[in-house]
Write a protein that holds these residues in place. Sequence first.
Motif, PDB file in Angstrom:
ATOM      1  N   PRO A  85      11.158 -21.966 -17.878  1.00 41.42           N
ATOM      2  CA  PRO A  85      10.420 -21.224 -16.770  1.00 41.42           C
ATOM      3  C   PRO A  85       9.046 -20.930 -17.123  1.00 41.42           C
ATOM      4  O   PRO A  85       8.792 -20.630 -18.344  1.00 41.42           O
ATOM      5  CB  PRO A  85      11.249 -20.161 -16.551  1.00 41.42           C
ATOM      6  CG  PRO A  85      12.658 -20.277 -17.235  1.00 41.42           C
ATOM      7  CD  PRO A  85      12.286 -21.222 -18.428  1.00 41.42           C
ATOM      8  N   THR A  86       8.247 -21.166 -16.126  1.00 39.75           N
ATOM      9  CA  THR A  86       6.683 -20.831 -16.321  1.00 39.75           C
ATOM     10  C   THR A  86       6.457 -19.392 -16.152  1.00 39.75           C
ATOM     11  O   THR A  86       7.324 -18.539 -16.050  1.00 39.75           O
ATOM     12  CB  THR A  86       6.229 -21.165 -14.962  1.00 39.75           C
ATOM     13  OG1 THR A  86       6.426 -20.631 -13.890  1.00 39.75           O
ATOM     14  CG2 THR A  86       5.783 -22.781 -14.707  1.00 39.75           C
ATOM     15  N   PHE A  87       5.557 -19.294 -17.157  1.00 39.09           N
ATOM     16  CA  PHE A  87       5.236 -17.622 -17.383  1.00 39.09           C
ATOM     17  C   PHE A  87       5.989 -16.963 -18.134  1.00 39.09           C
ATOM     18  O   PHE A  87       6.160 -15.743 -18.135  1.00 39.09           O
ATOM     19  CB  PHE A  87       4.763 -16.820 -16.102  1.00 39.09           C
ATOM     20  CG  PHE A  87       3.748 -17.549 -15.192  1.00 39.09           C
ATOM     21  CD1 PHE A  87       2.352 -17.689 -15.555  1.00 39.09           C
ATOM     22  CD2 PHE A  87       4.013 -18.140 -13.994  1.00 39.09           C
ATOM     23  CE1 PHE A  87       1.558 -18.476 -14.637  1.00 39.09           C
ATOM     24  CE2 PHE A  87       3.125 -18.651 -13.374  1.00 39.09           C
ATOM     25  CZ  PHE A  87       1.902 -18.977 -13.834  1.00 39.09           C
ATOM     26  N   LEU A  88       6.863 -17.558 -19.022  1.00 39.53           N
ATOM     27  CA  LEU A  88       7.797 -17.094 -19.829  1.00 39.53           C
ATOM     28  C   LEU A  88       7.547 -16.305 -20.959  1.00 39.53           C
ATOM     29  O   LEU A  88       6.483 -16.876 -21.529  1.00 39.53           O
ATOM     30  CB  LEU A  88       9.053 -18.077 -20.428  1.00 39.53           C
ATOM     31  CG  LEU A  88      10.013 -17.759 -21.038  1.00 39.53           C
ATOM     32  CD1 LEU A  88      11.076 -17.078 -20.225  1.00 39.53           C
ATOM     33  CD2 LEU A  88      10.921 -18.911 -21.520  1.00 39.53           C
ATOM     34  N   THR A  89       8.022 -15.274 -21.255  1.00 38.52           N
ATOM     35  CA  THR A  89       7.634 -14.401 -22.627  1.00 38.52           C
ATOM     36  C   THR A  89       8.816 -14.084 -23.269  1.00 38.52           C
ATOM     37  O   THR A  89       9.973 -13.613 -22.458  1.00 38.52           O
ATOM     38  CB  THR A  89       6.775 -13.527 -22.648  1.00 38.52           C
ATOM     39  OG1 THR A  89       6.433 -12.531 -23.622  1.00 38.52           O
ATOM     40  CG2 THR A  89       7.311 -12.343 -21.447  1.00 38.52           C
ATOM     41  N   SER A  90       8.883 -13.802 -24.612  1.00 37.98           N
ATOM     42  CA  SER A  90       9.987 -13.205 -25.443  1.00 37.98           C
ATOM     43  C   SER A  90      11.466 -13.947 -25.095  1.00 37.98           C
ATOM     44  O   SER A  90      12.342 -13.024 -25.019  1.00 37.98           O
ATOM     45  CB  SER A  90       9.779 -11.829 -25.320  1.00 37.98           C
ATOM     46  OG  SER A  90      10.783 -11.223 -26.298  1.00 37.98           O
ATOM     47  N   PRO A  91      11.616 -15.170 -25.118  1.00 38.81           N
ATOM     48  CA  PRO A  91      12.800 -15.700 -24.716  1.00 38.81           C
ATOM     49  C   PRO A  91      13.787 -15.541 -25.771  1.00 38.81           C
ATOM     50  O   PRO A  91      13.554 -15.599 -27.081  1.00 38.81           O
ATOM     51  CB  PRO A  91      12.574 -17.178 -24.304  1.00 38.81           C
ATOM     52  CG  PRO A  91      11.269 -17.551 -25.348  1.00 38.81           C
ATOM     53  CD  PRO A  91      10.437 -16.322 -25.323  1.00 38.81           C
ATOM     54  N   HIS A  92      15.065 -15.181 -25.602  1.00 36.49           N
ATOM     55  CA  HIS A  92      16.366 -14.998 -26.372  1.00 36.49           C
ATOM     56  C   HIS A  92      17.430 -15.858 -25.815  1.00 36.49           C
ATOM     57  O   HIS A  92      17.538 -15.963 -24.974  1.00 36.49           O
ATOM     58  CB  HIS A  92      16.562 -13.834 -26.660  1.00 36.49           C
ATOM     59  CG  HIS A  92      15.528 -12.875 -27.120  1.00 36.49           C
ATOM     60  ND1 HIS A  92      14.293 -12.456 -26.551  1.00 36.49           N
ATOM     61  CD2 HIS A  92      15.520 -12.214 -28.553  1.00 36.49           C
ATOM     62  CE1 HIS A  92      13.573 -11.423 -27.377  1.00 36.49           C
ATOM     63  NE2 HIS A  92      14.167 -11.387 -28.413  1.00 36.49           N
ATOM     64  N   LEU A  93      18.102 -16.544 -26.766  1.00 37.66           N
ATOM     65  CA  LEU A  93      19.329 -17.256 -26.477  1.00 37.66           C
ATOM     66  C   LEU A  93      20.289 -16.307 -26.657  1.00 37.66           C
ATOM     67  O   LEU A  93      20.619 -15.860 -27.522  1.00 37.66           O
ATOM     68  CB  LEU A  93      19.418 -18.706 -27.127  1.00 37.66           C
ATOM     69  CG  LEU A  93      17.986 -19.682 -26.821  1.00 37.66           C
ATOM     70  CD1 LEU A  93      18.324 -20.720 -27.633  1.00 37.66           C
ATOM     71  CD2 LEU A  93      18.203 -20.153 -25.536  1.00 37.66           C
ATOM     72  N   VAL A  94      21.556 -16.716 -25.862  1.00 38.60           N
ATOM     73  CA  VAL A  94      22.797 -15.782 -25.838  1.00 38.60           C
ATOM     74  C   VAL A  94      24.003 -16.736 -25.517  1.00 38.60           C
ATOM     75  O   VAL A  94      23.823 -17.365 -24.376  1.00 38.60           O
ATOM     76  CB  VAL A  94      22.701 -14.482 -25.016  1.00 38.60           C
ATOM     77  CG1 VAL A  94      23.961 -13.914 -25.283  1.00 38.60           C
ATOM     78  CG2 VAL A  94      21.525 -13.613 -25.476  1.00 38.60           C
ATOM     79  N   GLY A  95      24.872 -16.527 -26.290  1.00 39.16           N
ATOM     80  CA  GLY A  95      26.235 -17.427 -26.001  1.00 39.16           C
ATOM     81  C   GLY A  95      27.250 -16.190 -25.480  1.00 39.16           C
ATOM     82  O   GLY A  95      27.459 -15.383 -26.136  1.00 39.16           O
ATOM     83  N   CYS A  96      27.598 -16.659 -24.001  1.00 40.54           N
ATOM     84  CA  CYS A  96      28.501 -15.602 -23.396  1.00 40.54           C
ATOM     85  C   CYS A  96      29.355 -16.487 -22.677  1.00 40.54           C
ATOM     86  O   CYS A  96      29.243 -17.173 -21.752  1.00 40.54           O
ATOM     87  CB  CYS A  96      27.969 -14.802 -22.433  1.00 40.54           C
ATOM     88  SG  CYS A  96      26.690 -13.451 -23.331  1.00 40.54           S
ATOM     89  N   GLN A  97      30.794 -16.277 -23.152  1.00 38.23           N
ATOM     90  CA  GLN A  97      31.870 -17.072 -22.491  1.00 38.23           C
ATOM     91  C   GLN A  97      31.678 -18.435 -22.054  1.00 38.23           C
ATOM     92  O   GLN A  97      31.641 -19.027 -21.061  1.00 38.23           O
ATOM     93  CB  GLN A  97      32.129 -16.041 -21.193  1.00 38.23           C
ATOM     94  CG  GLN A  97      32.547 -14.829 -21.401  1.00 38.23           C
ATOM     95  CD  GLN A  97      34.032 -14.514 -22.017  1.00 38.23           C
ATOM     96  OE1 GLN A  97      34.416 -15.505 -22.521  1.00 38.23           O
ATOM     97  NE2 GLN A  97      34.535 -13.506 -21.823  1.00 38.23           N
TER      98      GLN A  97
END
Length: 413
Positions: A288-300
Motif C-alpha cells: 500500500p502507498t504511504f505505508l508506515t510501520s508495517p508488521h506481519l501477523v499470522g492469524c488462522q
Amino acid sequence: MSSSTSQSASLEGGGHGQSSSLADTHAAAAHLSMEEKEGEETGGVAIGGTIQTDTESSNVTPMDEILWGTLPEDLQDRILAWLPFPAFARACTVCKRWNAVTYSHSFLEMYRRVPSPNPCFLMFEAKDRSMCSVYNPTSNRWHRIPFTFFHYETKFPCAAAGGLLCFCGVSAYPSLSVCNPLTRRWRELPPMLHKRFPNLVGMVVDPTTRAYKIVVAGDYYEDNVRTEVYDSLSNCWRITGNHLPIANYTLRNAFCNGFHFWVTRDPYGVIAFNMQHGVWSVVRAPMPTFLTSPHLVGCQRRLLMVGGLKKHAIPKNIRIWELEQSTLNWNEVVRMPNSLSKRFLKDSRNGDFMCVGHNDLICLTSYKCPHALVYDFTKPSWRWVPSCPLLTDIEDYRSTIGFPFSPRLDAPV
C-alpha cells in the motif's frame, strides 16, 4: 551443550536453575506473599501477578483438606492439568508433589490431551530482560514471568513458538538458547556452523511431536552468509537454501502455512522462507502507498499486515490488510476508527508501534502509550486492555519486544 532445569512451574516466583523442588516452592510462595502485600496497599489482593478485588477474594471457597487428602493421585493430576496457568502456579506452592508434578510422566501424558489454552501476548523491555509481562486475553489480565533462572543479561529474545522462547547471545561468541518460561528449563543449542550475529531468526514447533526447528539468516557484519536450520530431533544445524534475496530487512516476521515471512524496507516488501524445502523467495505483492510501520501477523492460516498510513508525513490511521495469495494483492480488511487511531498514535513521532498477533487476536502497543489495543476478529471489534505493568516506567515504548505466546507445560527444550 549446557542445560539448566528448575523444579518450579509457576508463573511467579524466584529460584535458579539448580534449585531444589522445596526451595522453589518456598521461593514461589514468598513471591506470592509479597504480591499479596502489594495488593493490600491498593485495596486488593495480588494473585499470580494480577490484582484481585476484595469482593472477588471473599468469594473464594476454601479447599476441603479431607476431600483433597483422600483424592487419588491420578484424579488430582487430571484436575491440575485443566487448571488455568495462574491457578496452576498457585497450586504448585501447596505441596512438594504438586510442585514437582511437571516431572511426572503420567501427568504430562494427561496434560498433552488437554487443548491448548487461548494464546497470550508476551512482552519484554529491551534494556531489562529480567522480567517479561504476559497478557491473557481470556482473563483480561497481565502476568509477570521472572527470568532469574536464566542468563538473561547476555541474551536477547529473538523468536517464540509453541510455548518456547529463543534467545540469541550478545557476547563475542553468539549462540542460541531455548527456554520454557513456565517449567523454567533451558538449554544452549550447539554452535551454528557459521559464527554470526544473525539478522533474522524464526522458530516453529510441531504441535504433535513438540519438536522444533529454528532458522537463522544473514549476519550483521558479513554479507552472503548461507541460511542455517536447527532441528531439535537431530540436535544439529544444517546449511540450506539460497542466499537472502534482499539484504535490507526488518525483524518483524510471522509464520503462516509453512512459511516464515519478513518485512523488507527501502522500499517496503515481503520475503518468505519455505521451512520444508529451505528456499527463499520474494512475495511480489504491491505494498500500500504511504505505508508506515508495517508488521506481519499470522492469524488462522491468514497472512495479515498491520500498518499505518501517512498523510503529509504525519501518521493518520491504522489498517489491517490480508494477502490474497491467488492474486498476490493486499486487501484491506479492517480500518481502525479515526478517533481511536488519534488517541493510540498520540505523541508518536513517526507512527511507530509494536504489533503481535495469534489466532483471531492482534495486540498493538504504541510509542509513549502504556495502554495496549486488541482487535478481535470474532467480534469484530477493538478494545483497550489494562496497562502493561512492564511498560509503566519505560520512557520509550519502541524499546519493547513482543511475541505471540502459547504457554505449554509439556514443551520440551
